[in-house]
Design a protein around this motif. Structure first.
Motif, PDB file in Angstrom:
ATOM      1  N   GLU A  50       0.837  -1.190   0.038  1.00  0.00           N
ATOM      2  CA  GLU A  50       0.256  -0.039   0.003  1.00  0.00           C
ATOM      3  C   GLU A  50       0.747   1.197   0.038  1.00  0.00           C
ATOM      4  O   GLU A  50       0.424   2.368  -0.618  1.00  0.00           O
ATOM      5  CB  GLU A  50      -0.847   0.092   1.276  1.00  0.00           C
ATOM      6  CG  GLU A  50      -1.982  -1.135   1.196  1.00  0.00           C
ATOM      7  CD  GLU A  50      -2.841  -1.111   2.332  1.00  0.00           C
ATOM      8  OE1 GLU A  50      -2.811   0.008   3.201  1.00  0.00           O
ATOM      9  OE2 GLU A  50      -3.630  -1.941   2.470  1.00  0.00           O
ATOM     10  N   GLU A  51       1.998   1.518   0.595  1.00  0.00           N
ATOM     11  CA  GLU A  51       2.758   2.473   0.961  1.00  0.00           C
ATOM     12  C   GLU A  51       4.414   2.692   0.389  1.00  0.00           C
ATOM     13  O   GLU A  51       4.689   3.513   0.010  1.00  0.00           O
ATOM     14  CB  GLU A  51       2.581   3.083   2.099  1.00  0.00           C
ATOM     15  CG  GLU A  51       1.256   3.035   2.625  1.00  0.00           C
ATOM     16  CD  GLU A  51       1.026   3.875   4.025  1.00  0.00           C
ATOM     17  OE1 GLU A  51       1.584   5.056   4.452  1.00  0.00           O
ATOM     18  OE2 GLU A  51       0.842   3.226   5.122  1.00  0.00           O
ATOM     19  N   LEU A  52       5.018   1.440   0.513  1.00  0.00           N
ATOM     20  CA  LEU A  52       6.290   1.459   0.523  1.00  0.00           C
ATOM     21  C   LEU A  52       6.991   0.396  -0.395  1.00  0.00           C
ATOM     22  O   LEU A  52       6.361  -0.495  -0.946  1.00  0.00           O
ATOM     23  CB  LEU A  52       7.022   1.332   1.960  1.00  0.00           C
ATOM     24  CG  LEU A  52       6.601   2.423   3.093  1.00  0.00           C
ATOM     25  CD1 LEU A  52       7.323   1.724   4.360  1.00  0.00           C
ATOM     26  CD2 LEU A  52       7.074   3.723   2.627  1.00  0.00           C
ATOM     27  N   ASN A  53       8.161   0.746  -0.851  1.00  0.00           N
ATOM     28  CA  ASN A  53       8.865  -0.166  -1.640  1.00  0.00           C
ATOM     29  C   ASN A  53       9.533  -1.042  -0.642  1.00  0.00           C
ATOM     30  O   ASN A  53       9.906  -0.580   0.463  1.00  0.00           O
ATOM     31  CB  ASN A  53       9.972   0.430  -2.419  1.00  0.00           C
ATOM     32  CG  ASN A  53       9.365   1.130  -3.819  1.00  0.00           C
ATOM     33  OD1 ASN A  53       8.275   0.810  -4.298  1.00  0.00           O
ATOM     34  ND2 ASN A  53       9.880   2.175  -4.073  1.00  0.00           N
ATOM     35  N   ALA A  54       9.879  -2.622  -0.842  1.00  0.00           N
ATOM     36  CA  ALA A  54      10.583  -3.462  -0.064  1.00  0.00           C
ATOM     37  C   ALA A  54      11.950  -3.046   0.457  1.00  0.00           C
ATOM     38  O   ALA A  54      12.241  -3.054   1.599  1.00  0.00           O
ATOM     39  CB  ALA A  54      10.739  -4.666  -0.522  1.00  0.00           C
ATOM     40  N   GLY A  55      12.688  -2.064  -0.518  1.00  0.00           N
ATOM     41  CA  GLY A  55      13.905  -1.608  -0.085  1.00  0.00           C
ATOM     42  C   GLY A  55      13.758  -0.493   0.784  1.00  0.00           C
ATOM     43  O   GLY A  55      14.971  -0.102   1.460  1.00  0.00           O
ATOM     44  N   GLU A  56      12.508  -0.029   0.971  1.00  0.00           N
ATOM     45  CA  GLU A  56      12.586   1.260   1.893  1.00  0.00           C
ATOM     46  C   GLU A  56      12.572   0.792   3.434  1.00  0.00           C
ATOM     47  O   GLU A  56      12.168   1.730   4.488  1.00  0.00           O
ATOM     48  CB  GLU A  56      11.524   2.124   1.601  1.00  0.00           C
ATOM     49  CG  GLU A  56      11.977   2.772   0.378  1.00  0.00           C
ATOM     50  CD  GLU A  56      10.531   3.580  -0.038  1.00  0.00           C
ATOM     51  OE1 GLU A  56      10.725   4.796  -0.494  1.00  0.00           O
ATOM     52  OE2 GLU A  56       9.387   3.329  -0.015  1.00  0.00           O
TER      53      GLU A  56
END
Length: 620
Positions: A50-56
């Motif tokens: 919903e909000e972020l990329n996995a790398g974040e």
């Protein structure tokens, strides 16, 4: 489990955690068996979808076992959370230091030094660019953050403008012993929770997970009613300890570990069982008793033990080229001793992540793999963790684990000087008694047969004669075998390739070995002579400098005017066969190619000293 199934299985308490926005600063108090890993993965799933990329997202946890469990469940997901970074606090600190100060040779430095330097870099702003992409931090087992680790995580959360989800249980805070000063240790109890509340104030969202899913029967839940008072400090420590001890006494008595009933029950492969002892010294005594009774078991390793599995060493033996493709690995893997039910494609993806070179490469370079083997910086999922139905452990090492049945050894009577540790003793007993799914039983505190304590240059458990003058047995560990040169080229002469084949095919976890003095000449001023590791009368390794220093400090006896080294050391068992990286030149000379990678036995157990006539093995 896909995202929809996972969300539908959440309780309202868990859903409250999962549904927090990415920027929320969330503190979750989660008791034992309340599904915190399931909740945390659902939380990550929601953030990524919903909000972020996995790398974040950065996930930090205390132990490698917790990282392994988390990664295993993440891999089963069909979402992008498979690419989330999950690290132990120590591994992440090393990663940060290596990236920011590659010349610092951080791999060989103590954990505490690395943690302190990483904290300093965060506080001074030197890590700002490296951490710039982090938008959410998830931290597990925060009750165990004390001292340097606590300060590093506090610095990380306070320095960067990101949300976080931190999960822990004050009732399970059992790592205060890492702080030597009693007053400082007492001050660390609950300190992370207090500091977090003080710094973030009203911005901090406080949630709880209270429903226990682990205890499937009432016979596993003797300790659960006492969790609330341990978390809220509503009763004094001595009362908490008395209550938990009384609750343990109401559990069924398992009886002796060496009778027919024990052999039948503990040998069953259809259920997992743990025998939990107050100290690692008592765990060694239990293991000794099980060995005498012929009952297979595994001693739980320290959370810091990183064991590279045998199949990686075999890979170097079979594949002579530096470049390894997936097709070659798939063909080779059929002949490797992979873990039970291992997925070659998953193993390949982990190797590629570790030693694949630049992004986009689809081959593994064995030179890069050798480097990470030497540094023991493999992904957690690749480290060796034997699967067994019976585990022997201390209370501490059982943290975060669960079993069908748990046999808890009664806590030892505390001495007057230990009264300040009553609160930690209560929390340790609570942890031990909440590991079971079906049944908690009690056993007597193991009879050590003689006084036991930690001693020697590297703090090993030792057993001494009652007059306390002579060490009669001491703990063997994973650093006791020499690894710089291949077995067969140091202290005994044998074909190195033949020794490797023998280790892979004939030596198994649980096998007993005898350490035999190779000759009578010490190899250094504070060292003993070398000892050969004998498996069924065949030498398979020689002992390390660290072991020789331990023997010098513990086992040297004065008989009249003569100094006498033990002739043999018996009772030691094979923990596993592990892969090590040693001298590349020695590996090439032994016919192993340029890799410098081979197999050695890893030792464990309580070694009993045998003194007798000289038994030089110089003819081997």
């Amino acid at each position: 489990m896909n995202d929809a199934d996972r969300k539908s299985s959440l309780t309202p308490e868990q859903q409250a955690v999962v549904s927090q926005p990415a920027g929320a600063m969330t503190l979750v108090t989660a008791g034992p068996g309340t599904g915190k890993t399931h909740t945390l993965i659902s939380r990550l799933d929601t953030l990524v979808s919903e909000e972020l990329n996995a790398g974040e997202i950065l996930v930090l946890t205390f132990s490698r076992a917790a990282v392994r469990e988390l990664r295993k469940k993440i891999v089963d997901s069909d979402s992008a959370i498979r690419f989330v970074r999950a690290r132990t606090f120590d591994a992440w600190a090393l990663e940060l230091l290596t990236n920011l100060d590659g010349e610092g040779a951080w791999v060989g430095r103590p954990f505490e030094e690395r943690i302190r330097k990483a904290t300093e870099m965060i506080e001074e702003g030197e890590a700002d660019e490296y951490c710039d992409g982090i938008r959410h931090v998830a931290v597990d087992e925060v009750q165990d953050l004390v001292g340097a680790r606590r300060r590093m995580v506090e610095a990380l959360l306070q320095r960067f403008d990101c949300g976080f989800t931190v999960v822990g249980d004050p009732a399970q805070a059992i790592y205060g012993f890492q702080i030597e000063n009693p007053a400082e240790r007492a001050a660390e109890t609950g300190r992370f929770f207090l500091n977090l509340t003080a710094f973030f104030g009203d911005k901090l969202v406080k949630l709880e997970l209270t429903r226990n899913f682990r205890a499937r029967r009432d016979t596993a839940g003797y300790a659960l009613p006492f969790g609330t008072s341990l978390r809220s400090y509503t009763e004094d420590a001595d009362t908490s300890l008395r209550n938990l001890t009384s609750a343990l006494r109401t559990a069924p008595d398992f009886g002796p570990l060496d009778d027919e009933y024990a052999r039948t029950v503990l040998g069953r492969p259809d259920a997992t069982t743990a025998i939990l002892c107050r100290t690692n010294g008592h765990a060694l005594v239990v293991a000794e008793s099980l060995s005498s009774a012929g009952i297979p078991y595994r001693l739980q390793r320290s959370a810091n033990d990183k064991v590279v599995p045998m199949w990686i060493g075999q890979l170097f033996t079979v594949h002579k080229d530096n470049i390894l493709s997936f097709d070659s690995f798939r063909e080779i893997s059929a002949g490797l001793k992979l873990p039970a039910n291992a997925d070659p494609e998953l193993l390949w993806s982990l190797l590629l992540r570790t030693a694949g070179g630049k992004a986009g490469n689809r081959v593994v370079r064995l030179t890069d793999l050798r480097r990470v083997v030497g540094q023991k910086s493999l992904p957690e999922e690749l480290f060796d963790e034997p699967d067994t139905s019976l585990t022997v452990s201390s209370y501490h090492r059982s943290k975060g684990l669960e079993y069908d049945r748990v046999l808890v050894a009664s806590p030892m009577r505390r001495r007057a000087r230990d009264r300040h540790d009553a609160a930690e003793e209560a929390r340790m007993l609570y942890v031990a008694m909440t590991r079971a799914r079906d049944l908690v039983m009690r056993i007597d505190t193991p009879d050590t047969g003689a006084p036991m304590d930690k001693d020697g240059p590297d703090g090993r458990w030792t057993r001494r004669q009652w007059n306390n003058r002579h060490c009669v047995a001491f703990e063997a560990n994973g650093a006791d075998v020499a690894t710089v040169l291949p077995p067969g080229t140091e202290d005994f002469a044998d074909d190195p390739a033949s020794v490797q084949e023998y280790l892979a095919d004939k030596v198994h976890p649980g096998d007993e070995v005898v350490l035999v003095r190779a000759h009578d000449l010490p190899l250094g001023e504070h060292e003993s002579p070398p000892y050969l590791v004998m498996h069924e009368d065949r030498p398979v390794a020689t002992t390390s400098k660290r072991f020789r220093e331990a023997v010098h400090g513990l086992a040297l006896r004065r008989v009249g005017r003569a100094l006498r080294w033990p002739t043999r050391i018996t009772g030691i068992r094979i923990d596993t066969i592990e892969t090590v990286a040693g001298s590349e030149a020695a590996g090439a000379a032994a016919g192993f190619g340029r890799g410098g990678v081979w197999l050695v036995p890893r030792l464990g157990g309580l070694g009993n000293m045998v003194h007798g006539p000289s038994s030089s093995r110089g003819d081997i």
